[in-house]
Design a protein around this motif. Structure first.
Motif, PDB file in Angstrom:
ATOM      1  N   LEU C 528       0.822  -1.199   0.000  1.00 10.41           N
ATOM      2  CA  LEU C 528       0.000   0.000   0.000  1.00 10.41           C
ATOM      3  C   LEU C 528       0.858   1.253   0.000  1.00 10.41           C
ATOM      4  N   ARG C 529       0.242   2.330  -0.510  1.00 10.02           N
ATOM      5  CA  ARG C 529       0.880   3.637  -0.495  1.00 10.02           C
ATOM      6  C   ARG C 529       0.330   4.436   0.651  1.00 10.02           C
ATOM      7  N   VAL C 530       0.971   5.562   0.930  1.00  6.15           N
ATOM      8  CA  VAL C 530       0.468   6.443   1.973  1.00  6.15           C
ATOM      9  C   VAL C 530      -0.957   6.850   1.625  1.00  6.15           C
ATOM     10  N   GLY C 531      -1.853   6.752   2.593  1.00  7.31           N
ATOM     11  CA  GLY C 531      -3.256   7.084   2.369  1.00  7.31           C
ATOM     12  C   GLY C 531      -4.118   5.863   2.135  1.00  7.31           C
ATOM     13  N   ASP C 532      -3.497   4.777   1.697  1.00  7.80           N
ATOM     14  CA  ASP C 532      -4.269   3.550   1.469  1.00  7.80           C
ATOM     15  C   ASP C 532      -4.592   2.876   2.800  1.00  7.80           C
ATOM     16  N   GLU C 533      -5.592   2.049   2.763  1.00 10.46           N
ATOM     17  CA  GLU C 533      -5.922   1.298   3.970  1.00 10.46           C
ATOM     18  C   GLU C 533      -6.311  -0.121   3.613  1.00 10.46           C
ATOM     19  N   PHE C 534      -6.257  -0.979   4.632  1.00 12.77           N
ATOM     20  CA  PHE C 534      -6.737  -2.344   4.418  1.00 12.77           C
ATOM     21  C   PHE C 534      -7.538  -2.798   5.618  1.00 12.77           C
ATOM     22  N   VAL C 535      -8.356  -3.815   5.383  1.00 17.07           N
ATOM     23  CA  VAL C 535      -9.269  -4.299   6.418  1.00 17.07           C
ATOM     24  C   VAL C 535      -8.674  -5.543   7.059  1.00 17.07           C
ATOM     25  N   LEU C 536      -8.676  -5.551   8.379  1.00 22.06           N
ATOM     26  CA  LEU C 536      -8.149  -6.697   9.113  1.00 22.06           C
ATOM     27  C   LEU C 536      -9.213  -7.073  10.138  1.00 22.06           C
ATOM     28  N   ASN C 537      -9.958  -8.122   9.839  1.00 20.59           N
ATOM     29  CA  ASN C 537     -11.138  -8.457  10.658  1.00 20.59           C
ATOM     30  C   ASN C 537     -12.024  -7.236  10.848  1.00 20.59           C
ATOM     31  N   GLU C 538     -12.283  -6.846  12.116  1.00 27.29           N
ATOM     32  CA  GLU C 538     -13.189  -5.714  12.329  1.00 27.29           C
ATOM     33  C   GLU C 538     -12.450  -4.373  12.333  1.00 27.29           C
ATOM     34  N   TYR C 539     -11.171  -4.382  12.022  1.00 31.53           N
ATOM     35  CA  TYR C 539     -10.404  -3.140  12.059  1.00 31.53           C
ATOM     36  C   TYR C 539     -10.047  -2.669  10.653  1.00 31.53           C
ATOM     37  N   ARG C 540      -9.857  -1.345  10.560  1.00 28.13           N
ATOM     38  CA  ARG C 540      -9.309  -0.788   9.334  1.00 28.13           C
ATOM     39  C   ARG C 540      -7.933  -0.250   9.651  1.00 28.13           C
ATOM     40  N   GLN C 557      13.193   3.158   8.699  1.00 31.18           N
ATOM     41  CA  GLN C 557      11.999   3.721   8.086  1.00 31.18           C
ATOM     42  C   GLN C 557      10.845   3.274   8.957  1.00 31.18           C
ATOM     43  N   GLU C 558      10.036   4.249   9.346  1.00 31.99           N
ATOM     44  CA  GLU C 558       8.929   3.908  10.228  1.00 31.99           C
ATOM     45  C   GLU C 558       7.624   4.206   9.516  1.00 31.99           C
ATOM     46  N   GLY C 559       6.740   3.240   9.523  1.00 34.43           N
ATOM     47  CA  GLY C 559       5.416   3.470   8.949  1.00 34.43           C
ATOM     48  C   GLY C 559       4.472   3.833  10.085  1.00 34.43           C
ATOM     49  N   VAL C 560       3.679   4.873   9.906  1.00 33.28           N
ATOM     50  CA  VAL C 560       2.690   5.199  10.929  1.00 33.28           C
ATOM     51  C   VAL C 560       1.340   4.735  10.414  1.00 33.28           C
ATOM     52  N   PHE C 561       0.788   3.747  11.093  1.00 36.23           N
ATOM     53  CA  PHE C 561      -0.484   3.160  10.669  1.00 36.23           C
ATOM     54  C   PHE C 561      -1.553   3.518  11.689  1.00 36.23           C
ATOM     55  N   GLU C 562      -2.671   4.036  11.198  1.00 41.12           N
ATOM     56  CA  GLU C 562      -3.796   4.308  12.092  1.00 41.12           C
ATOM     57  C   GLU C 562      -4.704   3.096  12.091  1.00 41.12           C
ATOM     58  N   VAL C 563      -5.062   2.656  13.279  1.00 41.72           N
ATOM     59  CA  VAL C 563      -5.954   1.501  13.371  1.00 41.72           C
ATOM     60  C   VAL C 563      -7.328   1.994  13.821  1.00 41.72           C
ATOM     61  N   TYR C 564      -8.329   1.767  13.007  1.00 41.61           N
ATOM     62  CA  TYR C 564      -9.683   2.190  13.332  1.00 41.61           C
ATOM     63  C   TYR C 564     -10.551   0.982  13.620  1.00 41.61           C
ATOM     64  N   GLU C 565     -11.440   1.183  14.592  1.00 41.92           N
ATOM     65  CA  GLU C 565     -12.512   0.202  14.751  1.00 41.92           C
ATOM     66  C   GLU C 565     -13.780   0.974  14.456  1.00 41.92           C
ATOM     67  N   GLU C 567     -15.408   3.942  13.134  1.00 36.79           N
ATOM     68  CA  GLU C 567     -14.846   5.247  12.812  1.00 36.79           C
ATOM     69  C   GLU C 567     -13.902   5.757  13.896  1.00 36.79           C
ATOM     70  N   THR C 568     -13.826   5.016  15.017  1.00 30.78           N
ATOM     71  CA  THR C 568     -12.975   5.498  16.114  1.00 30.78           C
ATOM     72  C   THR C 568     -11.541   5.030  15.914  1.00 30.78           C
ATOM     73  N   LEU C 569     -10.641   5.971  16.143  1.00 31.49           N
ATOM     74  CA  LEU C 569      -9.227   5.672  16.029  1.00 31.49           C
ATOM     75  C   LEU C 569      -8.782   4.937  17.302  1.00 31.49           C
ATOM     76  N   LEU C 570      -8.347   3.707  17.154  1.00 31.67           N
ATOM     77  CA  LEU C 570      -7.914   2.941  18.326  1.00 31.67           C
ATOM     78  C   LEU C 570      -6.498   3.336  18.728  1.00 31.67           C
ATOM     79  N   THR C 571      -5.622   3.340  17.760  1.00 28.48           N
ATOM     80  CA  THR C 571      -4.223   3.585  18.084  1.00 28.48           C
ATOM     81  C   THR C 571      -3.446   3.883  16.815  1.00 28.48           C
ATOM     82  N   ARG C 572      -2.241   4.381  16.988  1.00 27.38           N
ATOM     83  CA  ARG C 572      -1.314   4.499  15.859  1.00 27.38           C
ATOM     84  C   ARG C 572      -0.196   3.500  16.088  1.00 27.38           C
ATOM     85  N   LEU C 573      -0.001   2.614  15.146  1.00 31.92           N
ATOM     86  CA  LEU C 573       1.073   1.625  15.283  1.00 31.92           C
ATOM     87  C   LEU C 573       2.247   2.040  14.412  1.00 31.92           C
ATOM     88  N   ARG C 574       3.445   1.841  14.937  1.00 34.41           N
ATOM     89  CA  ARG C 574       4.640   2.302  14.236  1.00 34.41           C
ATOM     90  C   ARG C 574       5.655   1.185  14.019  1.00 34.41           C
TER      91      ARG C 574
END
Lengths: 184, 156, 653
Positions: C528-540, C557-565, C567-574
Motif C-alpha cells: 500500500l501507499r500512503v493514504g491507502d488502507e486495508f481491512v483486518l477483521n473488524e479493524y481498518r 523507516q517507520e510506517g505510521v499506521f492508524e488503526v480504526y474500529e 470510525e474510532t481511532l484505536l491507536t497508531r502503530l509504528r
C-alpha cells in the motif's frame, strides 16, 4: 530392573553417542543434491557485460561448467582466479563451455567485479533468480557440470579451491570431455 | 528519472490527500502463494519457511511460486517442482514415504506400546498386591470424617 | 589488565575444581570430615573466582575494551548500556562462562544450605558439582576463551547481533541456564544416593524445592524466549520447533515428569529406580542440549564456522558424565528393587505413571524429531527437514492426553478409587467440557483437535474450580467466616497441593491462549501507499505516513499506521524497518496493540523506493493468555517454594 532393560538402555546410549559423534564430521559443503543424473534445466538470459541474449540451446551437445556467483560473495572472490585458470586450461577443447551465472546481484556491481578481476568466459544474469531455483542453488558459489547429453553430472557447494579444483578438472571435466564417466 | 522518484515520494508524504487513496486487499493469488510458501523450507535458514523468512532466496522463491500460480499450476504441482529441485529437504515436514514413516509413526507406536506395557505391568502389580486385610481395626467414625474432610474432596 | 586477572581467576577455579573432586574422594576413602570442609571451601572459592572472572568480563564490556577479542566481536561503542551487559552472554564464550558461574553459585548455596542436615551427602555433592564445573571450565579455557586478547585492537567492535538487542534476550539466557544448572542439584543428590547406597526418600524430599525452582527458571526462560521470538522475529509466532528451542524443551518435559513422579516415591515409597532414571535423563538432556547447540551439529547449511574439535570435546565430556550416571544406575539397579504395591488401576499412582509415559513420549518425539535429520544424513546421505507441521500433528494427541490426566489426576485418591464416586465427582466437569466443545463448535471451529482441546480444557478447569470451591466453602462454614477467608484457609491447609493446582490453572490458561491464537489467527499481507488502507477483521488499518527515525545505533523507516474500529481511532502503530549501523543488518520491528487479551500485530517488511510499503497485519486473539498462563504457573511454583513448613505438608499431597 531386568537385564533386558539394562542392555536396552546401554544400546540406546551407545547408538546415540555414535550418531552424535558421526554428526560432528558432517561437511556442510557436501549437501546431497537430487539433481545429479537429471536433465539440466534450460535457460536463457542477458549477458552480464554486453546484455546480449544467452541461451542453453547455443551450448547443446557440449560439456558445460556452470558457476553461480555474486559480487557480494566473499568465497567467490577466493575461487575467481582458479576459475579463470580452469577456463584457460580447457578453452581450446571444442566441446567445452564455461558459463558464469550472476545471482542476486546488481548489474553495475557485477560488471565492476568482472572488470576488476577479469571475466574470461561468458556470464549470464539470473534476473529473477528462477534459474538458481531450477538448479536447486542454496547460495553462492555453487558449481555444476553438465555433460554432452544435457545431464547434470556434478555439483559442488563452496569455492573451487585446493582438492575441489583437482577433483573438478581431473576427475569430472577431463573424463566427460573424453566421453567417459566422472571418477568420484 | 532517478531524481523524480524521491520527489514524488516527498509529495506523497506532504499531501496525502492528493495521492489517490485506496482500500487494498489480498487477492486470491496472494492467499494461494502464502499457503504454498508456508509448506516449503527456506533452504538457507534455520527451520524457517519461505513465507516467514526475510532471506533473499526466500523472496525469490515466493516470486517463483507466484509466477507458477499465475500460470495456473496447482499447489501440488508447485510443491512437487520445488521438491524435484531441492529434494525432501525443502518440505517443512518429512514427506510420508519410505523410511520417513518411521518418524511419523514413532510417537504413536511409543504411546501405544508404552501404554500397553504399562497397563500390563500395573495389572500385574495389582494382582500381586494382597487385598487389604480385614482384621485391621476400622477407624472410628469421627476420625474417618476428619480424614475425609482434610484429604478428599468432600461430597457436599 | 583487568581481563587478565579475570582469566587468572578462572584458571585457579579450574585447578580448584579438580582439587574439589580429589577432596571428595579423600573424604570418602579416609572418612575424615576435614576433607569435606576443605571441599566446601573449594566450592565456595570456585564461585568467588568465577564471579571475579565474570566481573572482569563485564568490566571489559563496560569500558569497551575492544582489545578483548570477545568484546570486539559481540559489542560496539554505540551499543546502549543495557544491551552491553546482555552482550556479555550474547555469544558462545561468554554464555558458557555465565553457565558455569551460575552452576558454581548453585553448588555453593546447596553446600551451605544442606551442610548441617545432609552431612553424608556432602562429599558426593561436592564431587559431582566439581566434575561438571571442571568439564565446562576446560572447555572455556582451552577451546572457547572469552579472555583472549585481540592485538592490535580494532577501533570499534562488530556489534551484538541486532536480533539479540532486546529486553527479553537480556534475561532469557540466564533464566534458561539457571534451569539447566538447577537440575544439577537434584542430580548430584541422586548420584549421592546411588553411590552411597542410601536410597531412601531423603534425597527427593531435600531436593523438592530445588527441582521445582529449576523448573520455574527453565519455564520462565522458555517463555521469555517465546516472547522474544514473537515480537522480534516479526512473523507473529512464538514457537518454531527449532533445534535450539527443542534443546530447552526436552529437559523441561522430562523434568516435569520427574516433578510429578517424585510424589509417588514420597507418598508410597515406590519407583525409586524410576525417579533416579528421570532425574538422570533430565540433567543428561540439559547437557546433550548444550552439545547440540554448541557443537554446530544441528546448524543449517552455509554456516561454515563449525568447529569439530570443540564439538568433540563437549561430546566426550557429556558422554563421561552421562556414562557415569547411567553406569551407576545400572549397577545399582538390582539393589534398588522397591516393593511395589498397587491396589488398583484406578488410583493416583497409576495416573502418575501414565502422566510420566506421556511426558516421556513427548520428550522422545522432540528428541527424535531433532535428531532425525542427522540420522537420515548419516544413514542415507540425504537431507530432510522436520519442521513445525510435523510437531504440531504428532504433539497434539500427547498434549491433550496430558491435559486430560491433569483434569482427573488430582481427584483420584491414592491406592484405590471407587468408580461410582469418581463418576459422581466428574459429572459436572464432564458436562462443562461437553458444553465448551459445543460452544466452540457453534462458533464455527470444526477441527477435531480444537474440539477435543475445548473439552479437555473445560473439563480440567471445571474439576479444579469445583473442587476448590467445595473445600473453601467447607472451611468457610466450619470456621463461620466469609468465603474469601475460607478459600485462604483451605489454600493454606495444604499449600503444596493447592500451589500445584494454581500451576495447573496456569497451564490451562496457557493452552487456551495457544489454541485461540493458533486457530483464530488472521493474517494479511498487502502492498500500500500512503493514504491507502486495508481491512483486518473488524479493524481498518490506514497507512498515514512513512518517515525516517534514528535510534542510538540504528536508523529506520517507520510506517505510521492508524488503526480504526468503525470510525474510532484505536491507536497508531509504528512498525519499523531498521538497519543497525555497525553490522548493517536489517531487522523488522513489530508494532503491537493489545485489546481483550489479543494482539493487533503489525510489521512493515519492505518499503520500495517509490513509496510502496508492504504491510503485514496479524490478529492474534487471546495471545496474552500464553504469557499470563505462564505467569500463573510461575506464581503457583513460588507459592510452593515459599510455603510455610508444616508437619503434614509432606503427607497430604
Amino acid at each position: 530392573m531386568t537385564r533386558v532393560t539394562q542392555v536396552t538402555i546401554l544400546i540406546v546410549l551407545v547408538i546415540l553417542f555414535a550418531l552424535l559423534y558421526q554428526g560432528l564430521w558432517g561437511d556442510p559443503h557436501r549437501i546431497p543434491t537430487v539433481l545429479v543424473g537429471t536433465r539440466a534445466p534450460l535457460f536463457e538470459g542477458p549477458d552480464v557485460e554486453t546484455g546480449a541474449s544467452l541461451s542453453s540451446s547455443q551450448f547443446a551437445g557440449k560439456v558445460i561448467l556452470v558457476n553461480f556467483w555474486a559480487s557480494w560473495c566473499q568465497e567467490c572472490k577466493v575461487e575467481h582466479d582458479n576459475l579463470l585458470r580452469l577456463y584457460e586450461d580447457f578453452r581450446d577443447h571444442p566441446d567445452f563451455v564455461m558459463l558464469g551465472i550472476n545471482y542476486q546481484d546488481e548489474v553495475e556491481d557485477a560488471r565492476a567485479y568482472l572488470k576488476e578481476r577479469g571475466s574470461g568466459f561468458a556470464h549470464m544474469r539470473d534476473v529473477k533468480g528462477t534459474l538458481a531455483i531450477a538448479f536447486g542453488v542454496y547460495g553462492v558459489p555453487e558449481t555444476f557440470v553438465i555433460d554432452k547429453a544435457g545431464l547434470i553430472r556434478h555439483k559442488r557447494i563452496g569455492p573451487i579451491v585446493g582438492d575441489a579444483y583437482t577433483q573438478l578438472t581431473k576427475h569430472v571435466l577431463t573424463p566427460l570431455l573424453n566421453d567417459a564417466n566422472p571418477v568420484l | 528519472m532517478s531524481r523524480f522518484i524521491p520527489m514524488l515520494f516527498v509529495l506523497c508524504l506532504a499531501y496525502p490527500h492528493v495521492a489517490h487513496a485506496d482500500v487494498v486487499d489480498e487477492t486470491a493469488i496472494d492467499k494461494q502463494v502464502r499457503a504454498i510458501a508456508k509448506t516449503l523450507r527456506c533452504t538457507v535458514c534455520q527451520t524457517e519457511n519461505i513465507w516467514e523468512s526475510g532471506a533473499p532466496l526466500a523472496r525469490q522463491m515466493r516470486d517463483a511460486i507466484r509466477e507458477r500460480v499465475l500460470r495456473g499450476e496447482s499447489a501440488g504441482a508447485i510443491r512437487a517442482y520445488f521438491q524435484s529441485r531441492y529434494g525432501d529437504y525443502i518440505m517443512m515436514e518429512p514427506p510420508k514415504h519410505g523410511i520417513n514413516w518411521l518418524i511419523w509413526l514413532a510417537p504413536f507406536l511409543l504411546l501405544f506400546g508404552g501404554g500397553l506395557l504399562l497397563w500390563r505391568e500395573i495389572n500385574g502389580w495389582v494382582t500381586r498386591t494382597p487385598a487389604p486385610r480385614p482384621d485391621v481395626p476400622p477407624l472410628d467414625e469421627a476420625s474417618r470424617r476428619r480424614i475425609r474432610q482434610d484429604m478428599e474432596p468432600p461430597e457436599v | 589488565m583487568i581481563i587478565e586477572i579475570g582469566h587468572f581467576s578462572v584458571v585457579i577455579a579450574l585447578v580448584l575444581s579438580a582439587f574439589g573432586m580429589v577432596t571428595s574422594v579423600l573424604a570418602l576413602t579416609t572418612r575424615n570430615t576435614d576433607w569435606v570442609r576443605v571441599g566446601r571451601m573449594a566450592v565456595t572459592m570456585i564461585f568467588l573466582l568465577l564471579s571475579a572472572g565474570m566481573a572482569s568480563l563485564v568490566y571489559s564490556f563496560l569500558t569497551r575494551d575492544f582489545s578483548v577479542h570477545y568484546v570486539a566481536t559481540t559489542s560496539n561503542s554505540q551499543l546502549p548500556l543495557f544491551y552491553t551487559i546482555a552482550a556479555v552472554w550474547g555469544g558462545h564464550e561468554g554464555s558458557l562462562l555465565l553457565w558455569v558461574c551460575l552452576l558454581s553459585a548453585f553448588s555453593t548455596v546447596a553446600v551451605w544450605l544442606h551442610w548441617r542436615t545432609q552431612p553424608a551427602i556432602m562429599p558426593y555433592l561436592i564431587g559431582v558439582e566439581c566434575l561438571v564445573i571442571l568439564g565446562f571450565l576446560l572447555l572455556i579455557l582451552f577451546l572457547s576463551s572469552p579472555f583472549d586478547r585481540l592485538i592490535p585492537a580494532p577501533p570499534d567492535g562488530k556489534d551484538l547481533n541486532p536480533l539479540l538487542q532486546d529486553p527479553a534476550m537480556v534475561l532469557h539466557p540466564p533464566m534458561l541456564y539457571m534451569g539447566y544448572v538447577g537440575f544439577s542439584i537434584p542430580f548430584s543428590f541422586a548420584m549421592a544416593a546411588l553411590f552411597s547406597g542410601r536410597l531412601g526418600e531423603e534425597w527427593i524430599k531435600v531436593t523438592q524445592r530445588w527441582t521445582i525452582f529449576a523448573w520455574l527458571c527453565l519455564t520462565t526462560g522458555i517463555l521469555l524466549g517465546g516472547y522474544w521470538a514473537y515480537y522480534e522475529l516479526g512473523w507473529g509466532g512464538y514457537w518454531g520447533w527449532d533445534p535450539v528451542e527443542n534443546a530447552s524443551f526436552m529437559p523441561w518435559l522430562v523434568g516435569t515428569a520427574f516433578l510429578h513422579s517424585v510424589m509417588v516415591q514420597e507418598k508410597r515409597k515406590m519407583f525409586k529406580v524410576w525417579n533416579l532414571f528421570l532425574i538422570i535423563v533430565t540433567f543428561s538432556l540439559s547437557l546433550i542440549g548444550t552439545f547440540l547447540v554448541r557443537s554446530g551439529v544441528l546448524t543449517s547449511v552455509h554456516t561454515f564456522a563449525t568447529d569439530p574439535e570443540r564439538g568433540l570435546y563437549i561430546l566426550i565430556f557429556v558422554t563421561t558424565v552421562i556414562g557415569l550416571a547411567f553406569g551407576a544406575l545400572l549397577l545399582r539397579a538390582n539393589a534398588l528393587k522397591s516393593r511395589i504395591e498397587m491396589d488398583s488401576m484406578v488410583s493416583r499412582e497409576s495416573v502418575f505413571l501414565f502422566n510420566n509415559l506421556l511426558f516421556l513420549v513427548a520428550a522422545a518425539t522432540v528428541f527424535l524429531g531433532t535428531l532425525y535429520p542427522l540420522m537420515i544424513e548419516t544413514w542415507k546421505g540425504a537431507k530432510v527437514t522436520v519442521g513445525p507441521p510435523y510437531y504440531n500433528t504428532v504433539f497434539m494427541p500427547i498434549a491433550l492426553g496430558l491435559l486430560f490426566l491433569m483434569g482427573v489426576g488430582p481427584y483420584i485418591p491414592w491406592r484405590k478409587a471407587s468408580r461410582s464416586t469418581l463418576k459422581k465427582h466428574f459429572l459436572i466437569p464432564r458436562a462443562i467440557g461437553t458444553a465448551s466443545t459445543l460452544v466452540v463448535f457453534v462458533l464455527g471451529i470444526h477441527r477435531a483437535f480444537a474440539l477435543a482441546g475445548a473439552f479437555v480444557v473445560g473439563f480440567a478447569g471445571a474439576a479444579i474450580v469445583i473442587d476448590f470451591g467445595k473445600i473453601s466453602s467447607l472451611y468457610a462454614r466450619r470456621a463461620s467466616v466469609n468465603p474469601l477467608k475460607g478459600a485462604w484457609a483451605a489454600f493454606t491447609s495444604n499449600q503444596r497441593r493447592y500451589a500445584g493446582l494454581v500451576t495447573h490453572v496456569g497451564v490451562l490458561v496457557l493452552v487456551v491462549g495457544i489454541l485461540a491464537s493458533t486457530i483464530y489467527q488472521t493474517e494479511k499481507v498487502v502492498s500500500l501507499r500512503v493514504g491507502d488502507e486495508f481491512v483486518l477483521n473488524e479493524y481498518r488499518v490506514k497507512l498515514e505516513r512513512i518517515h525516517d527515525v534514528r535510534g542510538k545505533n540504528w536508523s529506520a523507516q517507520e510506517g505510521v499506521f492508524e488503526v480504526y474500529e468503525g470510525e474510532t481511532l484505536l491507536t497508531r502503530l509504528r512498525p519499523q524497518k531498521r538497519v543497525y549501523d555497525a553490522s548493517q543488518t536489517p531487522t523488522t520491528e513489530s508494532a503491537i496493540y493489545s485489546k481483550n487479551m489479543g494482539h493487533i500485530f503489525l510489521t512493515m517488511p519492505d518499503v520500495s523506493p517509490d513509496g510502496v510499503a508492504v504491510a503485514r497485519g496479524v490478529i492474534n486473539p487471546l495471545i496474552l493468555l500464553v504469557w499470563s498462563g505462564g505467569g500463573i504457573m510461575g506464581l503457583g511454583v513460588l507459592l510452593n517454594i515459599f510455603r510455610p513448613h508444616q508437619r503434614r505438608d509432606d503427607d497430604a499431597l
